[in-house]
Scaffold this motif. Sequence first.
Motif, PDB file in Angstrom:
ATOM      1  N   ASP A  25      -3.451  -9.710  -2.951  1.00  0.00           N
ATOM      2  CA  ASP A  25      -2.368 -10.019  -3.901  1.00  0.00           C
ATOM      3  C   ASP A  25      -1.813  -8.763  -4.569  1.00  0.00           C
ATOM      4  O   ASP A  25      -0.853  -8.870  -5.355  1.00  0.00           O
ATOM      5  CB  ASP A  25      -2.867 -10.964  -5.002  1.00  0.00           C
ATOM      6  N   ILE A  26      -2.393  -7.603  -4.271  1.00  0.00           N
ATOM      7  CA  ILE A  26      -1.907  -6.349  -4.858  1.00  0.00           C
ATOM      8  C   ILE A  26      -0.418  -6.182  -4.587  1.00  0.00           C
ATOM      9  O   ILE A  26       0.321  -5.557  -5.364  1.00  0.00           O
ATOM     10  CB  ILE A  26      -2.711  -5.145  -4.306  1.00  0.00           C
ATOM     11  N   LEU A  27       0.057  -6.784  -3.487  1.00  0.00           N
ATOM     12  CA  LEU A  27       1.474  -6.698  -3.131  1.00  0.00           C
ATOM     13  C   LEU A  27       2.373  -7.273  -4.222  1.00  0.00           C
ATOM     14  O   LEU A  27       3.503  -6.815  -4.408  1.00  0.00           O
ATOM     15  CB  LEU A  27       1.736  -7.429  -1.808  1.00  0.00           C
ATOM     16  N   ASP A  28       1.862  -8.265  -4.943  1.00  0.00           N
ATOM     17  CA  ASP A  28       2.670  -8.895  -5.996  1.00  0.00           C
ATOM     18  C   ASP A  28       2.931  -7.951  -7.169  1.00  0.00           C
ATOM     19  O   ASP A  28       3.830  -8.212  -7.981  1.00  0.00           O
ATOM     20  CB  ASP A  28       1.964 -10.147  -6.527  1.00  0.00           C
ATOM     21  N   TYR A  29       2.162  -6.893  -7.261  1.00  0.00           N
ATOM     22  CA  TYR A  29       2.268  -5.974  -8.404  1.00  0.00           C
ATOM     23  C   TYR A  29       2.923  -4.641  -8.025  1.00  0.00           C
ATOM     24  O   TYR A  29       3.070  -3.762  -8.870  1.00  0.00           O
ATOM     25  CB  TYR A  29       0.876  -5.725  -9.000  1.00  0.00           C
ATOM     26  N   LEU A  30       3.300  -4.500  -6.753  1.00  0.00           N
ATOM     27  CA  LEU A  30       3.969  -3.281  -6.301  1.00  0.00           C
ATOM     28  C   LEU A  30       5.460  -3.535  -6.166  1.00  0.00           C
ATOM     29  O   LEU A  30       5.891  -4.629  -5.801  1.00  0.00           O
ATOM     30  CB  LEU A  30       3.394  -2.826  -4.945  1.00  0.00           C
ATOM     31  N   LYS A  31       6.258  -2.500  -6.458  1.00  0.00           N
ATOM     32  CA  LYS A  31       7.708  -2.622  -6.409  1.00  0.00           C
ATOM     33  C   LYS A  31       8.290  -1.528  -5.518  1.00  0.00           C
ATOM     34  O   LYS A  31       7.725  -0.439  -5.401  1.00  0.00           O
ATOM     35  CB  LYS A  31       8.298  -2.475  -7.816  1.00  0.00           C
ATOM     36  N   ALA A  32       9.427  -1.831  -4.915  1.00  0.00           N
ATOM     37  CA  ALA A  32      10.145  -0.815  -4.144  1.00  0.00           C
ATOM     38  C   ALA A  32      10.424   0.382  -5.041  1.00  0.00           C
ATOM     39  O   ALA A  32      10.840   0.228  -6.195  1.00  0.00           O
ATOM     40  CB  ALA A  32      11.447  -1.387  -3.602  1.00  0.00           C
ATOM     41  N   GLY A  33      10.171   1.568  -4.518  1.00  0.00           N
ATOM     42  CA  GLY A  33      10.350   2.791  -5.297  1.00  0.00           C
ATOM     43  C   GLY A  33       9.058   3.339  -5.865  1.00  0.00           C
ATOM     44  O   GLY A  33       9.001   4.495  -6.294  1.00  0.00           O
ATOM     45  N   ASP A  34       7.990   2.508  -5.905  1.00  0.00           N
ATOM     46  CA  ASP A  34       6.680   3.004  -6.337  1.00  0.00           C
ATOM     47  C   ASP A  34       6.104   3.940  -5.271  1.00  0.00           C
ATOM     48  O   ASP A  34       6.492   3.888  -4.100  1.00  0.00           O
ATOM     49  CB  ASP A  34       5.695   1.844  -6.541  1.00  0.00           C
TER      50      ASP A  34
END
Length: 363
Positions: free
Chosen positions: A64-73
């Motif tokens: 679920d780490i994907l839910d907390y990552l954003k484009a540009g990070d």
Amino acid sequence: MLNKEDKTIQIVNDKPATALLTKDFDYELPERLIAQHPMEKRDQSRLLVVDRKTGGTEHRVFSDILDYLKAGDVLVINDSKVIPARLFGRKADSGITVELLLLKEVAPDEWETLVRPGRRVKPGTIILFEDGLLRAEVLRTVEGGNRVVRFLYDKEKYQLLSLLDQVGTMPLPPYITEKLAQKERYQTVYAKEPGSAAAPTAGLHFTEELLDQVRAKGVTIAPVMLHVGLGTFRPVKTERIDEHVMHTEFFSISPESAALINQAKEAGGRVICVGTTSCRTIESASDETGRVQAMCGQTGIFIYPGYQFKTMDALITNFHLPQSTLLMLVSAFASREIMLDAYKTAVENEYRFFSFGDAMLII
């Protein structure tokens, strides 16, 4: 391994003033919660998400780490590779069994080691492995009673790393008492640069598929390197934490990775470190504006409450030993109170602790 052409520097932090005591970073942990083996699927470990401003928590699965990552990070990973650093041999003159634990490379083919039984191994001693296929000559005794040894072998036929693979075993932490069935499970999937005596364990949760999903989300991955030493597990023995002397470790940041981190930061993205080793690496190489410099050297940076982070915006990490420098680091990023509350929550919810345990995301 060391590159003789590297320009090395020594990094030691300016210690912030603090009156905190080592005992302030203690917590109760039932022994049954110390993970003895990795999860069958790397990314199915549990994930405790902690808001470092409010102390709020969420219970998730690591994928679920994907839910907390954003484009540009930008995700900063430590691509150091664990070597089979525990060796069992015998003294050439007496046949007495000797254990060597490689701590860090000090020169080509020369390593600082922990030797058992140390009192029987003096400078000049020759230790044989695999009937002499690999030999170690003890050169000198250094601070703390460790020995520096020079490895001797047929350089026309072998490389040292291939011989270590043949005669050595993985140096699991002392709190793991069960045998590791697959040694690659104490290795990240992106491990590349051999030289660590312990794994950068926060990265153990990532799979190749999960990393592909991270990239597909528009997140950049920037590899840095810090060779993890066994000083990671060294207890803090001083009463005041600011009196503790941190061990040093070799690190490097390429111009390419420095540029990726700086570009993300300048564009408003977050710098998310995978593990305390990645954090210590970029904080060692950051200037006062938070810009990361391409460099390599030895870092003895000790991060504890009062430290002002220059570059890191979020941290993926495992659960750390009581009264450890790593617990002090995460307490500097959030706060001691928030971290100890989060650890209490993890214990109450029976999270798995330490190297093969579950993960935490601090945002």
